[in-house]
Design a protein around this motif. Structure first.
Motif, PDB file in Angstrom:
ATOM      1  N   GLY A  33       0.792  -1.223   0.000  1.00  0.00           N
ATOM      2  CA  GLY A  33       0.000   0.000   0.000  1.00  0.00           C
ATOM      3  C   GLY A  33       0.821   1.267   0.000  1.00  0.00           C
ATOM      4  N   GLN A  34       2.053   1.220  -0.465  1.00  0.00           N
ATOM      5  CA  GLN A  34       2.927   2.385  -0.483  1.00  0.00           C
ATOM      6  C   GLN A  34       3.067   3.001  -1.875  1.00  0.00           C
ATOM      7  OE1 GLN A  34       6.694   1.303   1.197  1.00  0.00           O
ATOM      8  NE2 GLN A  34       5.804   0.487   3.105  1.00  0.00           N
ATOM      9  N   SER A  35       2.345   2.509  -2.835  1.00  0.00           N
ATOM     10  CA  SER A  35       2.433   3.016  -4.204  1.00  0.00           C
ATOM     11  C   SER A  35       1.326   4.032  -4.450  1.00  0.00           C
ATOM     12  CB  SER A  35       2.311   1.858  -5.204  1.00  0.00           C
ATOM     13  OG  SER A  35       2.299   2.332  -6.523  1.00  0.00           O
ATOM     14  N   ASN A  36       1.679   5.144  -5.065  1.00  0.00           N
ATOM     15  CA  ASN A  36       0.713   6.195  -5.404  1.00  0.00           C
ATOM     16  C   ASN A  36       0.544   6.252  -6.920  1.00  0.00           C
ATOM     17  OD1 ASN A  36       0.432   7.006  -2.698  1.00  0.00           O
ATOM     18  ND2 ASN A  36       2.245   8.318  -2.850  1.00  0.00           N
ATOM     19  N   ARG A  37      -0.698   6.251  -7.342  1.00  0.00           N
ATOM     20  CA  ARG A  37      -0.998   6.357  -8.768  1.00  0.00           C
ATOM     21  C   ARG A  37      -1.929   7.534  -8.987  1.00  0.00           C
ATOM     22  NH1 ARG A  37      -4.083   1.563 -11.795  1.00  0.00           N
ATOM     23  NH2 ARG A  37      -5.717   2.366 -10.424  1.00  0.00           N
ATOM     24  N   VAL A  38      -1.525   8.448  -9.854  1.00  0.00           N
ATOM     25  CA  VAL A  38      -2.320   9.653 -10.115  1.00  0.00           C
ATOM     26  C   VAL A  38      -3.589   9.271 -10.878  1.00  0.00           C
ATOM     27  CG1 VAL A  38      -2.335  11.921 -11.195  1.00  0.00           C
ATOM     28  CG2 VAL A  38      -0.244  11.051 -10.142  1.00  0.00           C
ATOM     29  N   LEU A  39      -4.712   9.764 -10.389  1.00  0.00           N
ATOM     30  CA  LEU A  39      -5.994   9.494 -11.041  1.00  0.00           C
ATOM     31  C   LEU A  39      -6.212  10.512 -12.156  1.00  0.00           C
ATOM     32  CD1 LEU A  39      -8.640   7.870 -11.084  1.00  0.00           C
ATOM     33  CD2 LEU A  39      -9.584   9.547  -9.483  1.00  0.00           C
ATOM     34  N   LYS A  40      -6.375  10.031 -13.360  1.00  0.00           N
ATOM     35  CA  LYS A  40      -6.609  10.897 -14.512  1.00  0.00           C
ATOM     36  C   LYS A  40      -8.105  11.020 -14.765  1.00  0.00           C
ATOM     37  CE  LYS A  40      -2.255   9.724 -16.794  1.00  0.00           C
ATOM     38  NZ  LYS A  40      -1.627   9.198 -18.036  1.00  0.00           N
ATOM     39  N   LEU A  41      -8.600  12.246 -14.663  1.00  0.00           N
ATOM     40  CA  LEU A  41     -10.015  12.489 -14.883  1.00  0.00           C
ATOM     41  C   LEU A  41     -10.286  12.618 -16.383  1.00  0.00           C
ATOM     42  CD1 LEU A  41     -10.771  15.087 -12.059  1.00  0.00           C
ATOM     43  CD2 LEU A  41     -11.175  12.626 -12.054  1.00  0.00           C
ATOM     44  N   VAL A  42     -11.257  11.904 -16.853  1.00  0.00           N
ATOM     45  CA  VAL A  42     -11.675  11.962 -18.260  1.00  0.00           C
ATOM     46  C   VAL A  42     -13.100  12.471 -18.289  1.00  0.00           C
ATOM     47  CG1 VAL A  42     -12.037  10.672 -20.384  1.00  0.00           C
ATOM     48  CG2 VAL A  42     -10.144  10.053 -18.853  1.00  0.00           C
ATOM     49  N   ARG A  43     -13.252  13.695 -18.793  1.00  0.00           N
ATOM     50  CA  ARG A  43     -14.588  14.277 -18.850  1.00  0.00           C
ATOM     51  C   ARG A  43     -15.366  13.690 -20.024  1.00  0.00           C
ATOM     52  NH1 ARG A  43     -15.484  18.805 -15.837  1.00  0.00           N
ATOM     53  NH2 ARG A  43     -13.669  19.734 -14.800  1.00  0.00           N
ATOM     54  N   PRO A  44     -16.583  13.257 -19.793  1.00  0.00           N
ATOM     55  CA  PRO A  44     -17.396  12.771 -20.919  1.00  0.00           C
ATOM     56  C   PRO A  44     -17.745  13.925 -21.847  1.00  0.00           C
ATOM     57  CG  PRO A  44     -18.729  12.946 -18.936  1.00  0.00           C
ATOM     58  CD  PRO A  44     -17.316  13.218 -18.515  1.00  0.00           C
ATOM     59  N   PRO A  45     -17.876  13.667 -23.133  1.00  0.00           N
ATOM     60  CA  PRO A  45     -18.228  14.742 -24.072  1.00  0.00           C
ATOM     61  C   PRO A  45     -19.581  15.358 -23.717  1.00  0.00           C
ATOM     62  CG  PRO A  45     -18.448  12.579 -25.110  1.00  0.00           C
ATOM     63  CD  PRO A  45     -17.769  12.361 -23.795  1.00  0.00           C
ATOM     64  N   GLU A  46     -19.588  16.677 -23.617  1.00  0.00           N
ATOM     65  CA  GLU A  46     -20.805  17.371 -23.240  1.00  0.00           C
ATOM     66  C   GLU A  46     -21.695  17.563 -24.460  1.00  0.00           C
ATOM     67  OE1 GLU A  46     -22.136  21.278 -20.619  1.00  0.00           O
ATOM     68  OE2 GLU A  46     -20.039  20.893 -21.086  1.00  0.00           O
ATOM     69  N   SER A  47     -22.969  17.322 -24.283  1.00  0.00           N
ATOM     70  CA  SER A  47     -23.936  17.451 -25.372  1.00  0.00           C
ATOM     71  C   SER A  47     -24.674  18.778 -25.240  1.00  0.00           C
ATOM     72  CB  SER A  47     -24.932  16.280 -25.340  1.00  0.00           C
ATOM     73  OG  SER A  47     -25.936  16.453 -26.317  1.00  0.00           O
ATOM     74  N   PHE A  48     -24.623  19.553 -26.295  1.00  0.00           N
ATOM     75  CA  PHE A  48     -25.329  20.832 -26.329  1.00  0.00           C
ATOM     76  C   PHE A  48     -26.604  20.652 -27.154  1.00  0.00           C
ATOM     77  CE2 PHE A  48     -20.890  21.777 -25.590  1.00  0.00           C
ATOM     78  CZ  PHE A  48     -20.955  22.699 -24.550  1.00  0.00           C
ATOM     79  N   GLU A  49     -27.619  20.162 -26.499  1.00  0.00           N
ATOM     80  CA  GLU A  49     -28.883  19.877 -27.181  1.00  0.00           C
ATOM     81  C   GLU A  49     -30.044  20.212 -26.251  1.00  0.00           C
ATOM     82  OE1 GLU A  49     -31.282  16.236 -29.459  1.00  0.00           O
ATOM     83  OE2 GLU A  49     -29.186  15.993 -28.838  1.00  0.00           O
ATOM     84  N   GLU A  50     -31.064  20.812 -26.828  1.00  0.00           N
ATOM     85  CA  GLU A  50     -32.299  21.128 -26.118  1.00  0.00           C
ATOM     86  C   GLU A  50     -33.454  20.535 -26.910  1.00  0.00           C
ATOM     87  OE1 GLU A  50     -32.402  22.636 -23.245  1.00  0.00           O
ATOM     88  OE2 GLU A  50     -30.303  23.259 -23.120  1.00  0.00           O
ATOM     89  N   SER A  51     -34.434  19.978 -26.193  1.00  0.00           N
ATOM     90  CA  SER A  51     -35.579  19.359 -26.851  1.00  0.00           C
ATOM     91  C   SER A  51     -36.836  19.606 -26.024  1.00  0.00           C
ATOM     92  CB  SER A  51     -35.355  17.854 -27.050  1.00  0.00           C
ATOM     93  OG  SER A  51     -35.177  17.216 -25.799  1.00  0.00           O
ATOM     94  N   PHE A  52     -37.973  19.463 -26.687  1.00  0.00           N
ATOM     95  CA  PHE A  52     -39.257  19.680 -26.006  1.00  0.00           C
ATOM     96  C   PHE A  52     -40.343  18.929 -26.756  1.00  0.00           C
ATOM     97  CE2 PHE A  52     -43.205  22.006 -25.181  1.00  0.00           C
ATOM     98  CZ  PHE A  52     -43.179  22.069 -23.790  1.00  0.00           C
ATOM     99  N   GLU A  53     -41.226  18.286 -25.990  1.00  0.00           N
ATOM    100  CA  GLU A  53     -42.385  17.596 -26.557  1.00  0.00           C
ATOM    101  C   GLU A  53     -43.635  18.387 -26.199  1.00  0.00           C
ATOM    102  OE1 GLU A  53     -42.682  13.553 -25.473  1.00  0.00           O
ATOM    103  OE2 GLU A  53     -40.676  12.990 -26.252  1.00  0.00           O
ATOM    104  N   PHE A  54     -44.392  18.761 -27.184  1.00  0.00           N
ATOM    105  CA  PHE A  54     -45.600  19.555 -26.976  1.00  0.00           C
ATOM    106  C   PHE A  54     -46.717  18.671 -26.421  1.00  0.00           C
ATOM    107  CE2 PHE A  54     -43.265  21.641 -30.410  1.00  0.00           C
ATOM    108  CZ  PHE A  54     -43.188  22.943 -29.922  1.00  0.00           C
ATOM    109  N   GLU A  55     -47.475  19.240 -25.497  1.00  0.00           N
ATOM    110  CA  GLU A  55     -48.606  18.497 -24.946  1.00  0.00           C
ATOM    111  C   GLU A  55     -49.683  18.294 -26.002  1.00  0.00           C
ATOM    112  OE1 GLU A  55     -50.056  20.435 -21.506  1.00  0.00           O
ATOM    113  OE2 GLU A  55     -48.212  20.193 -20.337  1.00  0.00           O
TER     114      GLU A  55
END
Length: 326
Positions: free
Chosen positions: A60-82
């Motif tokens: 338990g003496q080994s350190n490993r750097v955690l690499k953060l991987v951001r998921p691709p962000e989706s720029f989308e808006e939607s709407f369903e009319f009643e």
């Protein structure tokens, strides 16, 4: 035993790790507890640096750097009319809201929209999709809304609308440095908005940039979508000898030509009429003989008795005046 350097990648160290494990099994070391109980210095002296790294991980003496991987962000808006909608007002209202939300999200991470994708779902699950290329990427809500509004002004459908979605393709703001004599459009988005209105009124085949066809047929061209690449500076050519310029008539003016032994002797047209005193020709040309668009013509340069110079041609028994020389 060959010792590897610390700079080797994990994939390169796999054969060495398997070799160390085989040696440990021969020593009777089968568990992490047994490996952790060994002396670190003695283990490294016998099996090398890789064995030390394995011992540190077991303790338990080994350190490993955690690499953060951001998921691709989706720029989308939607709407369903009643309820199903059949007019453009509710649709435009929702698209305006979509653009405002997308602009805020993009501006927060210093991005702009380079492309919009509009998806409309109709009753009966029919879908319509249109991609809008933005000439100069921007987050200007008013400008983007005018682009969508211009397209929807002439949009027609037989089915009511039940849902709408709008997505944006992000890009970093462009930074471009021009040369001393290079120019750019003052307002590219306004130009393309005007082109979109002209396309809606006239049709896509009548708006664009004329491009010459690969043929010898005079005035043969096709229309391609307009694109702006800037106006680079061109060196000034040396002065050439002056020569007469042909002022073309578009379309060519119909004419009646009197022949004398297959040579034009008299021309009667709307703007040109008189006896032929000098002529050069015929200059024969043809093309597309391999398909239904074949053509052939004979051109003449004629000087009339009033000293005017004209160019005319004969094709399939019909004469036309192409233009007059200045």
């Amino acid at each position: 035993m060959k010792r590897s350097s610390l700079s080797n990648s994990p994939a390169d160290r796999q054969p060495e790790i398997h070799q160390i494990l085989a040696i440990l099994h021969k020593w009777g070391i089968h568990t992490l507890g047994q490996l952790a109980a060994l002396d670190k210095e003695q283990l490294g002296a016998r099996l090398g640096p890789e064995a030390i790294r394995m011992w540190e991980r077991a303790n338990g003496q080994s350190n490993r750097v955690l690499k953060l991987v951001r998921p691709p962000e989706s720029f989308e808006e939607s709407f369903e009319f009643e309820n199903e909608i059949e007019t453009a007002e509710p649709l435009l209202f929702m698209l305006r809201r979509f653009l405002e939300q997308l602009a805020v999200r993009l501006s927060a991470i210093y991005l702009v929209a380079k492309e919009l994708t509009l998806r409309i779902t109709f009753a009966g699950k029919h879908n319509y999709e249109r991609v809008f290329k933005i000439p100069q990427p921007t987050n200007d809500v008013d400008l983007l809304f005018r682009m969508l509004h211009t397209h929807l002004e002439n949009f027609k459908s037989e089915h009511p609308i039940i849902a709408v979605a709008l997505s944006a393709q992000p890009i970093k703001p462009a930074r471009e440095q021009f040369g001393l004599f290079e120019t750019t459009l003052r307002n590219p988005n306004q130009l393309y908005e005007s082109l979109a209105r002209l396309t809606a009124f006239l049709g896509a085949d009548r708006v664009g940039t004329p491009v010459l066809e690969e043929t010898h047929r005079p005035d043969a061209f096709r229309m391609e979508p307009f694109t702006w690449h800037g106006l680079p500076a061109h060196p000034i050519d040396k002065m050439s000898m002056p020569r007469p310029a042909l002022r073309r008539f578009r379309p060519a003016a119909p004419a009646s030509v009197l022949l004398d032994e297959d040579t034009p002797a008299h021309v009667r047209g709307v703007d040109s009429c008189g006896k032929v005193v000098r002529q050069h020709g015929p200059y024969l040309s043809s093309g597309n003989w391999w398909d239904e668009k074949w053509w052939t013509r004979a051109e003449w340069d004629l000087q009339l008795e009033d000293e005017s110079l004209i160019r005319c041609h004969e094709s399939e028994g019909t004469w036309n005046i192409d233009g007059i020389y200045d």
